[in-house]
Scaffold this active site. Sequence first.
Site, PDB file in Angstrom:
ATOM      1  N   TYR A   1       0.827  -1.213   0.000  1.00 10.88           N
ATOM      2  CA  TYR A   1       0.000   0.000   0.000  1.00 10.88           C
ATOM      3  C   TYR A   1       0.863   1.266   0.000  1.00 10.88           C
ATOM      4  CZ  TYR A   1      -4.028  -2.982   1.010  1.00 10.88           C
ATOM      5  OH  TYR A   1      -5.002  -3.943   0.943  1.00 10.88           O
TER       6      TYR A   1
ATOM      7  N   LYS B   1       3.420 -15.399   1.547  1.00 10.87           N
ATOM      8  CA  LYS B   1       3.414 -16.201   0.307  1.00 10.87           C
ATOM      9  C   LYS B   1       4.859 -16.399  -0.132  1.00 10.87           C
ATOM     10  CE  LYS B   1       0.405 -16.970  -2.429  1.00 10.87           C
ATOM     11  NZ  LYS B   1      -0.122 -18.307  -2.806  1.00 10.87           N
TER      12      LYS B   1
ATOM     13  N   ASP C   1      -5.278  -7.092   5.529  1.00 10.17           N
ATOM     14  CA  ASP C   1      -6.506  -6.384   5.155  1.00 10.17           C
ATOM     15  C   ASP C   1      -7.600  -7.409   4.833  1.00 10.17           C
ATOM     16  OD1 ASP C   1      -8.195  -4.383   4.473  1.00 10.17           O
ATOM     17  OD2 ASP C   1      -7.048  -3.642   2.766  1.00 10.17           O
TER      18      ASP C   1
ATOM     19  N   ASP D   1      -2.894 -17.876   1.415  1.00  5.09           N
ATOM     20  CA  ASP D   1      -4.124 -18.364   0.762  1.00  5.09           C
ATOM     21  C   ASP D   1      -4.691 -19.553   1.524  1.00  5.09           C
ATOM     22  OD1 ASP D   1      -1.808 -19.695  -0.003  1.00  5.09           O
ATOM     23  OD2 ASP D   1      -2.511 -20.168  -2.010  1.00  5.09           O
TER      24      ASP D   1
ATOM     25  N   ASP E   1     -10.817  -9.040   7.423  1.00  2.76           N
ATOM     26  CA  ASP E   1     -12.226  -8.908   7.024  1.00  2.76           C
ATOM     27  C   ASP E   1     -12.922 -10.274   7.030  1.00  2.76           C
ATOM     28  OD1 ASP E   1     -12.018  -6.210   6.794  1.00  2.76           O
ATOM     29  OD2 ASP E   1     -12.925  -6.093   4.809  1.00  2.76           O
TER      30      ASP E   1
END
Length: 370
Positions: free
Chosen positions: A142, A193, A250, A226, A254
């Site tokens: 970001y 990852k 992020d 993942d 959620d």
Amino acid sequence: MPSFNLLLLAGDGIGPEVMAEVKRLLGFYAKTGVADFQTEEGLVGGACYDAHKVAITDATMAKAHAADAVIFGAVGGPKWDKVPFEVRPEAGLLRLRKDLSLFANIRPAIVYPALADASSLKREAVDGLDIVILRELTGGVYFGEPKTITDLGNGQKRAIDTQVYDTYEIERIARVAFELARARRNKVTSMEKRNVMKTGVLWHEVVEAVHARDYKDVQLEHMLADSGGMQLVRWPKQFDVIVTDNLFGDMLSDIAAMLTGSLGMLPSASLGEVDAKTRRRKAMYEPVHGSAPDIAGKGMANPIAMLASFGMALRYSFNMGKEADRLDAAISAALAKGLRTADIKSEGCQIVSTAEMSEAVVGELDRLAR
Ligand code: NAD
């Protein structure tokens, strides 16, 4: 009686409504001699734009730097959809996070027994769930440079975002994760990852090194992000503290949020580094939800996310873990009595207003404190 300084930034929409309930709680703590919270208030978001044409003023930022903790409501709403990008309501929130260097975002996902049926997962998968997602908040993709869209001149454009992490950024968030775990069930799951990303390789290496050096007593496991997302909806109770970078955090936070059923229930804390001299750290506490323009001004907002955010301030800024536990127990007790704001309503329960819900929580707090 201990005394602390708070900056209250209520913001827009339901922000001021849920902040009013924090003030009710502060009144209770002062009256019962638990702590004296001195408060200052400031404008942020759309409310600040209306008054000053910016999303937060320098004067309010100075107060945020000076406070023992910032308590934040919510910002935004359709009224400010067309204001210039740099002064949109969210810019106030981003400036607070950036200027106070709040790199550690802690989001607990707790399922109160009375609300286990509000989750989209089966009751047995979430009943009693109590996990924490720790998201790195000031680095990664970001913020990394270059961050551009270039016209290639052949009818194509190229967009670039850059994922960057330095060792120190991973070290400090790993430390927060291990410290958090020590005060809980002593397990950290680090997610990245590393199979496809260099930042994932470094993340894994640094978390391992911090663990080996200082936190061998904490159980550490690694998971590809993942697969972690899959495990979160398969059997979330396997986790205690999940630590991950800004982007994965992020998304994963959620997902964890939805395990609990309602946005109106979710608190968060954002912490900065501990100051070597004062031993204090900058911190901001805020509900995960936004300004909920659809219900603003109707007295319907669920105040629990905001009250529980203040509970996190008790725990992480004021070293009042017992009071924080008591506040959680009071929230649980109010829910167990069948009181519900409209967002968490279920059959046979009594629908109450914002003020009635927090009156009930403070009432239970009073009872538990006796
Ligand atoms: P939202 O979280 O405001 O609302 C989503 C839905 O959840 C709405 O139906 C709302 O009524 C409900 N809801 C949220 N909080 C609730 C509560 N405490 N009690 C009962 N119901 C609640 O998200 P949105 O609608 O996507 O965004 C509205 C505005 O808030 C936008 O301007 C957005 O940019 C802003 N926003 C701000 C923050 C923040 O300040 N941290 C976070 C998210 C969104």
